[in-house]
Scaffold this active site. Structure first.
Site, short mmCIF file in Angstrom:
data_model
loop_
_atom_site.label_atom_id
_atom_site.label_comp_id
_atom_site.label_asym_id
_atom_site.label_seq_id
_atom_site.Cartn_x
_atom_site.Cartn_y
_atom_site.Cartn_z
N ASP A 171 84.15 126.66 1.96
CA ASP A 171 83.30 126.10 3.01
C ASP A 171 82.59 127.19 3.83
O ASP A 171 82.76 127.27 5.05
CB ASP A 171 84.19 125.21 3.92
CG ASP A 171 83.38 124.11 4.61
OD1 ASP A 171 82.17 124.03 4.36
OD2 ASP A 171 83.99 123.35 5.40
N ASP A 177 84.29 129.09 10.58
CA ASP A 177 85.06 127.84 10.62
C ASP A 177 86.35 128.02 9.84
O ASP A 177 86.80 127.14 9.12
CB ASP A 177 84.21 126.71 10.02
CG ASP A 177 84.77 125.34 10.33
OD1 ASP A 177 85.60 125.23 11.25
OD2 ASP A 177 84.40 124.37 9.64
P1 ADP Z 1 83.38 120.05 4.27
O1 ADP Z 1 84.58 120.47 5.07
O2 ADP Z 1 82.10 120.54 4.86
O3 ADP Z 1 83.35 118.60 3.96
P2 ADP Z 1 84.46 121.75 2.12
O4 ADP Z 1 83.67 122.81 1.43
O5 ADP Z 1 85.51 122.21 3.07
O6 ADP Z 1 83.42 120.76 2.82
O7 ADP Z 1 85.10 120.84 1.00
C1 ADP Z 1 85.76 119.63 1.31
C2 ADP Z 1 87.03 119.49 0.50
O8 ADP Z 1 86.75 119.50 -0.90
C3 ADP Z 1 88.01 120.63 0.69
O9 ADP Z 1 88.86 120.39 1.78
C4 ADP Z 1 88.77 120.67 -0.61
O10 ADP Z 1 89.80 119.72 -0.59
C5 ADP Z 1 87.73 120.20 -1.63
N1 ADP Z 1 87.06 121.33 -2.31
C6 ADP Z 1 86.01 122.04 -1.87
N2 ADP Z 1 85.64 123.01 -2.73
C7 ADP Z 1 86.49 122.90 -3.79
C8 ADP Z 1 86.62 123.62 -5.04
N3 ADP Z 1 85.80 124.63 -5.35
N4 ADP Z 1 87.61 123.23 -5.88
C9 ADP Z 1 88.44 122.22 -5.57
N5 ADP Z 1 88.36 121.51 -4.42
C10 ADP Z 1 87.40 121.82 -3.53
MN MN Z 2 85.79 122.15 5.13
#
Ligand code: ADP
Ligand code: MN
Length: 255
Positions: free
Chosen positions: A206, A189
């Site tokens: 992610d 993804d």
């Molecule tokens: P999903 O897309 O499944 O909801 P993600 O892992 O992409 O989950 O996380 C969602 C959002 O959270 C990301 O787009 C980013 O903005 C924020 N995020 C995720 N992991 C981190 C991290 N380790 N530190 C800071 N922000 C994060």
């Molecule tokens: Mn994501």
């Protein structure tokens, strides 16, 4: 006219709606089991508080948390996987043939497996030297990882980043894709929505759905990831040939 508007009852009603939607949201993320899991993590000093939601999507909510490390305050990212999201069947495909995980027995179990998978894949990334958040702890549907941000403010996505040198950043993303591939992992993804620009460097996030190379569709997934990446960079002023980039990622000879 303005005076009249301000005496209307409308604000109260929208206030009520906002309260209801907030309640619904927190109920969906913080069900009883999740609260128990968060309490466990707090009792084990993985973090002391959940500060605010960084982002809440369909599948997961990511919060900033505060931990105390060597007597100093440190932020962590707490990703809470929700019961909702893509169908059971769609998620099942990312587990095909993966011996690292049990077969999901139901929706709740599936969510836990995906949190476990994200943690395991983050570990692979870390060991392979891929820029990605350092995994800290996993339990049930919660993954705690390194917070990518500065002075407590989360770093933004590549999608919203104004790139001074797109060519350089593309090179770094391809380098990380190569390292992941070398560690037998394909993201599945990957796009500007799952890359955070942190201290001017791209970080891959992610990785819950990322599959191992022996997955029957890993080749197709890799090509799709690469296409997403190259398209985004082409729009932003850095072009690279698809086949050449693919060869590079696979570690094949490039003439
Ligand atoms: P999903 O897309 O499944 O909801 P993600 O892992 O992409 O989950 O996380 C969602 C959002 O959270 C990301 O787009 C980013 O903005 C924020 N995020 C995720 N992991 C981190 C991290 N380790 N530190 C800071 N922000 C994060
Ligand atoms: Mn994501």
């Amino acid at each position: 006219m303005a005076m009249k508007l301000s005496t209307r009852k409308r604000p109260e009603r929208s206030d009520k709606m906002l309260k209801e939607s907030q309640l619904k949201f927190s109920e969906r993320v913080f069900d009883d089991n999740t609260i128990k899991t968060l309490k466990y993590l707090m009792n084990n000093e993985i973090f002391r508080s959940l500060d605010y939601p960084i982002q809440h999507g369909k599948e997961a909510a990511v919060y900033r948390g505060t931990a105390i490390h060597d007597g100093k305050e440190e932020f962590v990212a707490v990703k809470i996987f929700k019961l909702e999201g893509p169908s059971f069947q769609k998620k099942l495909q990312y587990l095909e043939g993966d011996k690292r995980f049990d077969r999901p027995r139901g929706k709740r179990h599936m969510v836990k497996i995906f949190a476990k998978k994200e943690f395991a894949n983050l570990k692979i990334c870390q060991e392979a030297g891929v820029r990605a958040p350092r995994p800290i702890k996993h339990r049930d549907n919660v993954v705690v990882m390194e917070f990518l941000g500065e002075k407590g403010v989360p770093s933004g996505l590549l999608k919203n980043h104004e790139m001074k040198s797109p060519k350089k950043i593309l090179g770094e993303v391809l380098e990380d894709m190569k390292k992941m591939h070398g560690a037998k992992l394909v993201h599945v993804d990957l796009s500007e929505f799952n890359i955070i620009m942190h201290k001017e460097m791209p970080y891959i996030i992610d990785v819950g759905q990322a599959v191992l190379l022996h997955h029957p569709q890993s080749e197709e997934f890799l090509r799709r990831d690469l296409l997403n990446v190259l398209k985004f960079f082409e729009k932003n002023g850095a072009r690279m040939d698809f086949d050449e980039a693919l060869k590079y990622i696979r570690g094949e000879n490039v003439n």
